[in-house]
Scaffold this motif. Structure first.
Motif, PDB file in Angstrom:
ATOM      1  N   ASP A  99     -87.066 -21.361 -52.147  1.00 41.29           N
ATOM      2  CA  ASP A  99     -87.813 -22.226 -52.962  1.00 41.29           C
ATOM      3  C   ASP A  99     -88.781 -21.718 -53.964  1.00 41.29           C
ATOM      4  OD1 ASP A  99     -88.112 -25.203 -53.257  1.00 41.29           O
ATOM      5  OD2 ASP A  99     -90.257 -24.609 -52.973  1.00 41.29           O
ATOM      6  N   TYR A 100     -89.276 -22.184 -55.012  1.00 44.21           N
ATOM      7  CA  TYR A 100     -89.938 -21.646 -56.051  1.00 44.21           C
ATOM      8  C   TYR A 100     -91.455 -21.356 -55.431  1.00 44.21           C
ATOM      9  CZ  TYR A 100     -92.888 -21.312 -60.363  1.00 44.21           C
ATOM     10  OH  TYR A 100     -93.753 -21.093 -61.265  1.00 44.21           O
ATOM     11  N   LEU A 101     -91.829 -22.611 -54.755  1.00 43.52           N
ATOM     12  CA  LEU A 101     -93.033 -22.431 -54.031  1.00 43.52           C
ATOM     13  C   LEU A 101     -93.374 -21.413 -52.982  1.00 43.52           C
ATOM     14  CD1 LEU A 101     -94.413 -26.091 -54.320  1.00 43.52           C
ATOM     15  CD2 LEU A 101     -95.036 -24.107 -55.931  1.00 43.52           C
ATOM     16  N   GLY A 109     -93.350 -14.436 -57.438  1.00 43.95           N
ATOM     17  CA  GLY A 109     -93.474 -15.600 -58.734  1.00 43.95           C
ATOM     18  C   GLY A 109     -94.460 -15.223 -59.325  1.00 43.95           C
ATOM     19  N   ILE A 110     -95.356 -16.021 -59.653  1.00 42.37           N
ATOM     20  CA  ILE A 110     -96.356 -16.197 -60.678  1.00 42.37           C
ATOM     21  C   ILE A 110     -97.124 -14.865 -60.243  1.00 42.37           C
ATOM     22  CG2 ILE A 110     -98.701 -17.132 -61.352  1.00 42.37           C
ATOM     23  CD1 ILE A 110     -97.338 -20.051 -61.087  1.00 42.37           C
ATOM     24  N   LEU A 111     -97.482 -14.753 -58.954  1.00 44.73           N
ATOM     25  CA  LEU A 111     -98.423 -13.643 -58.522  1.00 44.73           C
ATOM     26  C   LEU A 111     -97.536 -12.165 -58.757  1.00 44.73           C
ATOM     27  CD1 LEU A 111     -99.679 -15.003 -55.262  1.00 44.73           C
ATOM     28  CD2 LEU A 111    -101.078 -15.015 -57.533  1.00 44.73           C
ATOM     29  N   GLY A 149    -103.195 -17.089 -67.890  1.00 44.91           N
ATOM     30  CA  GLY A 149    -102.847 -17.531 -66.675  1.00 44.91           C
ATOM     31  C   GLY A 149    -102.178 -16.349 -65.768  1.00 44.91           C
ATOM     32  N   TYR A 150    -101.958 -15.415 -66.291  1.00 37.06           N
ATOM     33  CA  TYR A 150    -101.173 -14.065 -65.514  1.00 37.06           C
ATOM     34  C   TYR A 150    -102.208 -12.964 -65.316  1.00 37.06           C
ATOM     35  CZ  TYR A 150     -96.800 -16.716 -66.385  1.00 37.06           C
ATOM     36  OH  TYR A 150     -95.786 -17.490 -66.162  1.00 37.06           O
ATOM     37  N   GLY A 151    -103.556 -13.454 -65.395  1.00 37.99           N
ATOM     38  CA  GLY A 151    -104.680 -12.223 -64.929  1.00 37.99           C
ATOM     39  C   GLY A 151    -105.297 -12.699 -63.822  1.00 37.99           C
ATOM     40  N   ALA A 182    -106.757 -20.990 -64.066  1.00 39.32           N
ATOM     41  CA  ALA A 182    -106.230 -21.875 -62.735  1.00 39.32           C
ATOM     42  C   ALA A 182    -104.911 -21.858 -62.396  1.00 39.32           C
ATOM     43  CB  ALA A 182    -107.074 -22.984 -62.712  1.00 39.32           C
ATOM     44  N   HIS A 183    -104.095 -20.882 -62.521  1.00 42.64           N
ATOM     45  CA  HIS A 183    -102.630 -20.890 -62.563  1.00 42.64           C
ATOM     46  C   HIS A 183    -102.178 -20.718 -61.124  1.00 42.64           C
ATOM     47  CE1 HIS A 183     -98.852 -19.535 -64.492  1.00 42.64           C
ATOM     48  NE2 HIS A 183     -98.442 -20.658 -64.158  1.00 42.64           N
ATOM     49  N   ALA A 184    -102.860 -19.774 -60.458  1.00 45.14           N
ATOM     50  CA  ALA A 184    -102.312 -19.606 -58.973  1.00 45.14           C
ATOM     51  C   ALA A 184    -103.617 -19.040 -58.319  1.00 45.14           C
ATOM     52  CB  ALA A 184    -101.505 -18.458 -59.000  1.00 45.14           C
ATOM     53  N   LEU A 246    -103.008 -30.377 -67.928  1.00 42.95           N
ATOM     54  CA  LEU A 246    -102.729 -30.360 -66.715  1.00 42.95           C
ATOM     55  C   LEU A 246    -101.105 -29.953 -66.592  1.00 42.95           C
ATOM     56  CD1 LEU A 246    -104.573 -32.875 -66.259  1.00 42.95           C
ATOM     57  CD2 LEU A 246    -103.876 -32.882 -63.866  1.00 42.95           C
ATOM     58  N   HIS A 247    -100.805 -28.889 -65.552  1.00 41.04           N
ATOM     59  CA  HIS A 247     -99.420 -28.804 -64.974  1.00 41.04           C
ATOM     60  C   HIS A 247     -99.306 -30.030 -63.852  1.00 41.04           C
ATOM     61  CE1 HIS A 247     -99.005 -25.017 -67.247  1.00 41.04           C
ATOM     62  NE2 HIS A 247     -97.894 -24.807 -66.719  1.00 41.04           N
ATOM     63  N   ALA A 248     -98.589 -30.864 -64.122  1.00 39.07           N
ATOM     64  CA  ALA A 248     -98.720 -32.249 -63.141  1.00 39.07           C
ATOM     65  C   ALA A 248     -97.575 -32.425 -62.635  1.00 39.07           C
ATOM     66  CB  ALA A 248     -99.563 -33.054 -63.567  1.00 39.07           C
ATOM     67  N   ASP A 249     -97.601 -32.951 -61.307  1.00 43.12           N
ATOM     68  CA  ASP A 249     -96.234 -33.498 -60.779  1.00 43.12           C
ATOM     69  C   ASP A 249     -94.921 -32.890 -61.122  1.00 43.12           C
ATOM     70  OD1 ASP A 249     -98.016 -35.452 -59.423  1.00 43.12           O
ATOM     71  OD2 ASP A 249     -97.691 -36.881 -60.969  1.00 43.12           O
ATOM     72  N   GLU A 250     -95.171 -31.474 -61.047  1.00 47.46           N
ATOM     73  CA  GLU A 250     -94.014 -30.526 -61.268  1.00 47.46           C
ATOM     74  C   GLU A 250     -92.840 -30.435 -60.210  1.00 47.46           C
ATOM     75  OE1 GLU A 250     -94.613 -26.441 -62.557  1.00 47.46           O
ATOM     76  OE2 GLU A 250     -92.477 -25.744 -62.732  1.00 47.46           O
ATOM     77  N   ILE A 251     -93.532 -30.328 -59.036  1.00 49.10           N
ATOM     78  CA  ILE A 251     -92.475 -30.042 -58.040  1.00 49.10           C
ATOM     79  C   ILE A 251     -92.891 -31.066 -56.710  1.00 49.10           C
ATOM     80  CG2 ILE A 251     -91.949 -28.445 -55.960  1.00 49.10           C
ATOM     81  CD1 ILE A 251     -92.670 -26.225 -58.410  1.00 49.10           C
ATOM     82  N   THR A 321     -89.966 -25.858 -74.009  1.00 51.88           N
ATOM     83  CA  THR A 321     -89.367 -24.861 -73.233  1.00 51.88           C
ATOM     84  C   THR A 321     -90.061 -24.417 -72.065  1.00 51.88           C
ATOM     85  OG1 THR A 321     -90.250 -22.936 -74.266  1.00 51.88           O
ATOM     86  CG2 THR A 321     -88.553 -23.604 -75.451  1.00 51.88           C
ATOM     87  N   ASP A 322     -91.712 -24.384 -71.962  1.00 52.83           N
ATOM     88  CA  ASP A 322     -92.068 -23.936 -70.851  1.00 52.83           C
ATOM     89  C   ASP A 322     -91.902 -22.337 -71.036  1.00 52.83           C
ATOM     90  OD1 ASP A 322     -94.144 -23.828 -68.808  1.00 52.83           O
ATOM     91  OD2 ASP A 322     -92.658 -24.676 -67.334  1.00 52.83           O
ATOM     92  N   PHE A 323     -91.609 -21.741 -71.896  1.00 52.30           N
ATOM     93  CA  PHE A 323     -91.134 -20.639 -71.888  1.00 52.30           C
ATOM     94  C   PHE A 323     -92.022 -19.614 -70.983  1.00 52.30           C
ATOM     95  CE2 PHE A 323     -91.739 -15.995 -73.710  1.00 52.30           C
ATOM     96  CZ  PHE A 323     -90.743 -15.755 -73.189  1.00 52.30           C
ATOM     97  N   GLY A 326     -90.737 -16.816 -64.967  1.00 51.41           N
ATOM     98  CA  GLY A 326     -90.232 -17.464 -63.834  1.00 51.41           C
ATOM     99  C   GLY A 326     -89.250 -18.864 -63.689  1.00 51.41           C
ATOM    100  N   SER A 327     -90.166 -19.857 -64.235  1.00 48.10           N
ATOM    101  CA  SER A 327     -89.410 -21.268 -64.169  1.00 48.10           C
ATOM    102  C   SER A 327     -88.650 -21.782 -65.275  1.00 48.10           C
ATOM    103  CB  SER A 327     -90.329 -22.357 -63.703  1.00 48.10           C
ATOM    104  OG  SER A 327     -91.278 -22.509 -64.831  1.00 48.10           O
ATOM    105  N   CYS A 328     -88.673 -20.913 -66.418  1.00 48.88           N
ATOM    106  CA  CYS A 328     -87.671 -21.265 -67.697  1.00 48.88           C
ATOM    107  C   CYS A 328     -87.741 -20.149 -68.529  1.00 48.88           C
ATOM    108  CB  CYS A 328     -88.234 -22.473 -68.228  1.00 48.88           C
ATOM    109  SG  CYS A 328     -87.019 -22.851 -69.393  1.00 48.88           S
TER     110      CYS A 328
HETATM  111  O1  NIG Z   1     -95.150 -24.328 -66.114  1.00 53.20           O
HETATM  112  N1  NIG Z   1     -95.820 -23.914 -62.753  1.00 53.20           N
HETATM  113  C1  NIG Z   1     -96.594 -23.455 -62.977  1.00 53.20           C
HETATM  114  N2  NIG Z   1     -96.474 -22.378 -64.076  1.00 53.20           N
HETATM  115  C2  NIG Z   1     -95.347 -22.181 -64.819  1.00 53.20           C
HETATM  116  C3  NIG Z   1     -94.375 -21.173 -64.290  1.00 53.20           C
HETATM  117  C4  NIG Z   1     -94.852 -19.721 -64.034  1.00 53.20           C
HETATM  118  C5  NIG Z   1     -94.010 -18.959 -63.586  1.00 53.20           C
HETATM  119  O2  NIG Z   1     -93.055 -19.037 -62.795  1.00 53.20           O
HETATM  120  O3  NIG Z   1     -94.323 -17.608 -64.051  1.00 53.20           O
HETATM  121  C6  NIG Z   1     -94.456 -23.461 -64.990  1.00 53.20           C
HETATM  122  O4  NIG Z   1     -93.360 -23.678 -64.583  1.00 53.20           O
END
Ligand code: NIG
Ligand code: FE
Length: 417
Positions: A99-101, A109-111, A149-151, A182-184, A246-251, A321-323, A326-328
């Motif tokens: 799973d992504y999380l 992942g993000i880290l 958000g990747y720092g 506040a991304h991770a 907000l990145h909200a209610d994604e998963i 796109t959420d380019f 990781g997730s897209c």
């Molecule tokens: O919007 N959900 C958090 N952040 C991104 C994914 C970032 C990544 O996986 O690098 C998103 O899905």
């Protein structure tokens, strides 16, 4: 009339010239003009009329649209444009069902992108972001939001925001900057999330003073930040003068949609698992639902955001796109338009509102981008398509023929030799 550029013989023109955001049923009302023409002077649209009337206009440069579709430049309201490295090795893990999380919880992942981003120089990050931005421009995107958000530390977050600023100064595409410190949770703060959020919030005054971001965003998710932490953090951001998202209610459905409305966010993004209550509140609010169905597709989810229900309830929706690595992983918003048609069951008219006028409002560019109208910057795309329904229909390729930014041709499809 003497103008710089005349685009004429337009088969179908979508001016999208409305007071937005366009909500609910109104998203299905599309104004379409046929046999149209657009005149441009000093980078701005100065006249919109019929191809017949355009015959009297003298132009330095005339572009024959050959009866194709012409629309405003696409507006992309949510990207993670600046990052180091790539994560193709995670694809095998995803195929095994990890799973992504869970990947994130294990320090991937993000880290893993955080480690690669911390290791890259300003120049490396700049050149990589520029490459992706060029590709977005080639796909018809003329205004793009970009997040840090990747720092997850002061130095690297600043480096990312400065890359966005430098790119915005040098690149014709307009960038809108968002601070997503506040991304991770970085490993050094694994057991002290509140202290990490305090450190990120401490950066607000400097970011504000240097004009490095307009928006502040947070990832409200299981194993990342709670609704309560997000509320406190975003309230501090508002107090410091930022607009929030907000990145909200994604998963997991934590109530992020409700928080987006409560806090007066410009947009709540993802909303893939928004609750009934959240949807009802969104419909009553000025918050725009930015839907990123490419993420559901890429993460192999079986269900998609209830965008149909949101529009039916009266909400304003935008698409993105959420380019990100990781997730897209795509710069192609046209592909997302197809996924929106196929999986979200949106109509072509709703989709065009979602990538122009509503996307512009989601990043506070409602007065500048997302429409072709007299006085506006001339951000225009001529598509290799006979009509607006064709773009979502023919999926996975680039249909942009000519991309015009501020009245200047930025990209033109080359013929094969
Ligand atoms: O919007 N959900 C958090 N952040 C991104 C994914 C970032 C990544 O996986 O690098 C998103 O899905
Ligand atoms: Fe995102």
């Amino acid at each position: 009339m003497n103008v710089d550029v005349l685009v004429t013989n337009i088969g179908e023109l979508l001016p999208m010239d409305k007071k937005g955001p366009v909500k609910g049923k109104a998203m299905n009302d599309l104004d379409v003009s046929t046999d149209a023409a657009i005149a441009i002077k000093d980078g701005h649209v100065t006249w919109v009329g019929t191809a017949e009337d355009a015959k009297d206009i003298e132009a330095e440069q005339t572009i024959d649209a050959h009866h194709k579709l012409v629309t405003p430049g696409l507006v992309e309201p949510h990207t993670h444009l600046v990052f180091g490295g790539s994560r193709e090795k995670e694809m095998a893990l995803k195929q095994q069902g990890v799973d992504y999380l869970d990947i994130l919880a294990q320090g991937g992942g993000i880290l893993s992108t955080v480690r690669m981003t911390r290791a890259e120089t300003f120049k490396e990050l700049y050149e990589k972001a520029e490459f992706h931005l060029d590709r977005m421009a080639m796909h018809g995107m003329t205004t793009v939001e970009a997040k840090s958000g990747y720092g997850l530390d002061r130095e690297t977050e600043m480096k990312q925001l400065e890359v966005v600023r430098e790119l915005n100064n040098n690149h014709p595409v307009d960038l809108v900057s968002t601070f997503l410190g506040a991304h991770a949770i970085p490993p050094e703060y694994k057991h002290n999330t509140d202290a990490f959020l305090d450190e990120m919030a401490d950066m607000f005054p400097e970011i504000k003073e240097k004009g490095l971001a307009e928006f502040v965003d947070i990832f409200t998710e299981t194993g990342v930040f709670t609704v309560n932490q997000s509320r406190t953090f975003l309230q501090k951001a508002k107090d410091a003068g930022f607009r929030v998202k907000l990145h909200a209610d994604e998963i997991d459905p934590l109530g992020g949609t409700e928080l987006a409305v409560e806090i007066g966010a410009a947009s709540g993004d993802h909303l893939a698992v928004a609750s009934e209550r959240g949807i009802a509140q969104l419909a009553q609010s000025d918050t725009i639902g930015v839907i990123l169905p490419g993420t559901s597709f890429y993460l192999g989810k079986t269900s998609y955001a209830p965008a149909r229900q949101m529009i039916d309830a009266g909400a304003a929706i935008a698409l993105s796109t959420d380019f990100n690595p990781g997730s897209c992983v795509t710069e192609n918003l046209q592909l997302i338009m197809s996924i929106a048609a196929l999986k979200l069951k949106l109509s072509p008219a709703e989709i065009w509102h979602a990538v122009t006028v509503n996307a512009a409002h989601a990043i506070d560019r409602g007065e500048q981008a997302g429409a072709i109208a007299v006085g506006r910057p001339a951000d225009i795309v001529i598509w290799d398509a006979p009509n607006h329904m064709y773009i979502p229909y023919h999926y996975g390729v680039n249909h942009a023929h000519t991309v015009i930014k501020n009245g200047r041709v930025l990209y033109e499809r080359q013929a094969l030799r």
